[in-house]
Design a protein around this motif. Sequence first.
Motif, mmCIF file in Angstrom:
data_model
loop_
_atom_site.group_PDB
_atom_site.id
_atom_site.type_symbol
_atom_site.label_atom_id
_atom_site.label_comp_id
_atom_site.label_asym_id
_atom_site.label_seq_id
_atom_site.Cartn_x
_atom_site.Cartn_y
_atom_site.Cartn_z
ATOM 1 N N UNK A 277 0.816 -1.224 0.000
ATOM 2 C CA UNK A 277 0.000 0.000 0.000
ATOM 3 C C UNK A 277 0.846 1.269 0.000
ATOM 4 N N UNK A 278 2.020 1.223 0.633
ATOM 5 C CA UNK A 278 2.878 2.407 0.677
ATOM 6 C C UNK A 278 3.331 2.817 -0.713
ATOM 7 N N UNK A 279 3.487 1.849 -1.603
ATOM 8 C CA UNK A 279 3.888 2.128 -2.984
ATOM 9 C C UNK A 279 2.699 2.181 -3.936
ATOM 10 N N UNK A 280 1.489 2.109 -3.405
ATOM 11 C CA UNK A 280 0.313 2.163 -4.254
ATOM 12 C C UNK A 280 0.072 0.908 -5.048
ATOM 13 N N UNK A 281 0.605 -0.235 -4.541
ATOM 14 C CA UNK A 281 0.438 -1.500 -5.257
ATOM 15 C C UNK A 281 -0.477 -2.429 -4.475
ATOM 16 N N UNK A 282 -1.601 -2.788 -5.081
ATOM 17 C CA UNK A 282 -2.512 -3.746 -4.448
ATOM 18 C C UNK A 282 -2.457 -5.110 -5.125
ATOM 19 N N UNK A 283 -1.590 -5.232 -6.147
ATOM 20 C CA UNK A 283 -1.477 -6.486 -6.898
ATOM 21 C C UNK A 283 -0.163 -7.193 -6.551
ATOM 22 N N UNK A 284 -0.218 -8.510 -6.475
ATOM 23 C CA UNK A 284 0.989 -9.308 -6.303
ATOM 24 C C UNK A 284 1.748 -9.361 -7.618
ATOM 25 N N UNK A 285 3.067 -9.339 -7.559
ATOM 26 C CA UNK A 285 3.910 -9.398 -8.759
ATOM 27 C C UNK A 285 4.687 -10.703 -8.730
ATOM 28 N N UNK A 286 4.686 -11.414 -9.847
ATOM 29 C CA UNK A 286 5.428 -12.669 -9.980
ATOM 30 C C UNK A 286 6.578 -12.466 -10.957
ATOM 31 N N UNK A 287 7.805 -12.799 -10.535
ATOM 32 C CA UNK A 287 8.985 -12.667 -11.392
ATOM 33 C C UNK A 287 9.448 -14.055 -11.798
ATOM 34 N N UNK A 288 9.389 -14.345 -13.082
ATOM 35 C CA UNK A 288 9.921 -15.599 -13.615
ATOM 36 C C UNK A 288 11.359 -15.360 -14.056
ATOM 37 N N UNK A 289 12.256 -16.210 -13.573
ATOM 38 C CA UNK A 289 13.686 -16.025 -13.818
ATOM 39 C C UNK A 289 14.200 -17.130 -14.728
ATOM 40 N N UNK A 290 14.863 -16.714 -15.798
ATOM 41 C CA UNK A 290 15.609 -17.634 -16.648
ATOM 42 C C UNK A 290 17.077 -17.229 -16.526
ATOM 43 N N UNK A 291 17.887 -18.097 -15.901
ATOM 44 C CA UNK A 291 19.275 -17.737 -15.629
ATOM 45 C C UNK A 291 20.209 -18.840 -16.090
ATOM 46 N N UNK A 292 21.421 -18.439 -16.434
ATOM 47 C CA UNK A 292 22.464 -19.387 -16.819
ATOM 48 C C UNK A 292 23.804 -18.839 -16.372
ATOM 49 N N UNK A 293 24.811 -19.724 -16.327
ATOM 50 C CA UNK A 293 26.162 -19.302 -15.972
ATOM 51 C C UNK A 293 26.926 -18.936 -17.227
ATOM 52 N N UNK A 294 27.794 -17.943 -17.078
ATOM 53 C CA UNK A 294 28.536 -17.432 -18.218
ATOM 54 C C UNK A 294 29.986 -17.237 -17.797
ATOM 55 N N UNK A 295 30.894 -17.672 -18.654
ATOM 56 C CA UNK A 295 32.307 -17.499 -18.346
ATOM 57 C C UNK A 295 32.721 -16.037 -18.428
ATOM 58 N N UNK A 296 31.958 -15.263 -19.133
ATOM 59 C CA UNK A 296 32.267 -13.841 -19.265
ATOM 60 C C UNK A 296 31.608 -13.028 -18.175
ATOM 61 N N UNK A 297 31.216 -11.807 -18.538
ATOM 62 C CA UNK A 297 30.640 -10.891 -17.565
ATOM 63 C C UNK A 297 29.149 -11.140 -17.371
ATOM 64 N N UNK A 298 28.620 -10.524 -16.328
ATOM 65 C CA UNK A 298 27.181 -10.555 -16.082
ATOM 66 C C UNK A 298 26.453 -9.860 -17.244
#
Length: 428
Positions: A277-298
């Motif tokens: 409510x402090x941020x004016x958000x009444x909805x839940x947010x779902x974050x789907x993450x697709x991640x992998x490892x990389x020999x280089x940089x982020x």
Amino acid sequence: MSFFTSVTGLNAAAAELAVASNNIANSNTTSFKRSEAKFSDVFASSVAKKASTTFGNGVALTGIVQQFSQGGLQLSENALDIAITGDGFFPIAASDGSALYTRNGSFMLSGDNQIVNSAGQTLQVHPLGIDGASSFDAPTIPLSIDRVLVGEPTTAISIDIQLQEDAAEIRTADGGDIDIDPTDPTTYNFSQSFTVFDDDGKPLAATIYYQKDVDSALFNDEDDIMIWTAEIYIGDETERAGRGTLAFNVDDGEVYAGNFGNSNGGVFDPIVIDPSPANGRSEQITIDVLASLNAGNFGVLGTTVDGSAEGNLVNINIDGDGSVMTTYSNGLQNLAGRINLVDFASPEGLAQLGDTTYRASGASGALTYEQPGTSGIGTLVSGATERSNVDLTQELVNLISAQRNFQSNAKAMETSGTLTQTLINMRG
């Protein structure tokens, strides 16, 4: 008898003069269709009368018929000026709800966001189905275009990242945990920022901080696991909004498929952000993450955030098939509706109401709604109006012809009067 015959001729000539004059007067009226006066001879006979010696009784006006040939196009800078090239009429509705039809496509956006003509009559369309096609079985409704597109809250986020495999662990000297502190870059390895939207479409800055927690930790006496912690902060809140764990097999770099942390069958469990409510958000947010490892940089390969900010109308585009697409300042586009055209079995039978509008009648036959460009119906041209189809040269010739006819009938009447006077003056 010849006197009355000449009267019918005078009336016919006067009608032809009136029709030609009306055509000329409306030569610059948008979408006006010229008319032609149609005549037939009057012939009276009976069974007791010899047909070969029966003369006519004059002429009668059988009708004034409009000619619905195509008029030229006049370009304009108004996107809501719409011309029809080919057959068809715009369906419009009067203030009392009665159905009217016109080819005059000079429209504007009214104060209540409806598309109307100068008389306040609304352009009618069919509701759109889920597939974006017109629902012809449903009653027509006014075409409305929102000047302001209401913002939508964010409820789903998808991210695709590559984490640096040889990044340093963030641990205390004795191997203990270190909490992520957004104000202290030494407590996390990498971060990514994006924008989310509250219930009113107000943008809020969001940042995810990634911390390499444990490298080569041994679990179940057989799996070496690399663990990353992800925490998200939104707006000005100092408390984290959500937290997740990303785990990988050290041996092959694949997502850890065991029963640990937030990994499940090779797919990371979503990070869930509760309403605030402090941020004016009444909805839940779902974050789907697709991640992998990389020999280089982020690296961030992709971020998709639903929801939108409030947007003001910046453009209206009307395609030849009638699709009305609106564009807003927030970058969103919206299919506001589709303009379909009406065709009649006999357009010449339409009842004229003035202001280039018509009403269906018994003589106009059955009407059908069609999408522009299909079934022989015309297409639409945005930013243009249809000019009158009056040919001034032809109308001037018709005026001269009608004038000659009037003069000739007047002369015949004068002659008939002279003969009648001669008979009256005869003396035995």
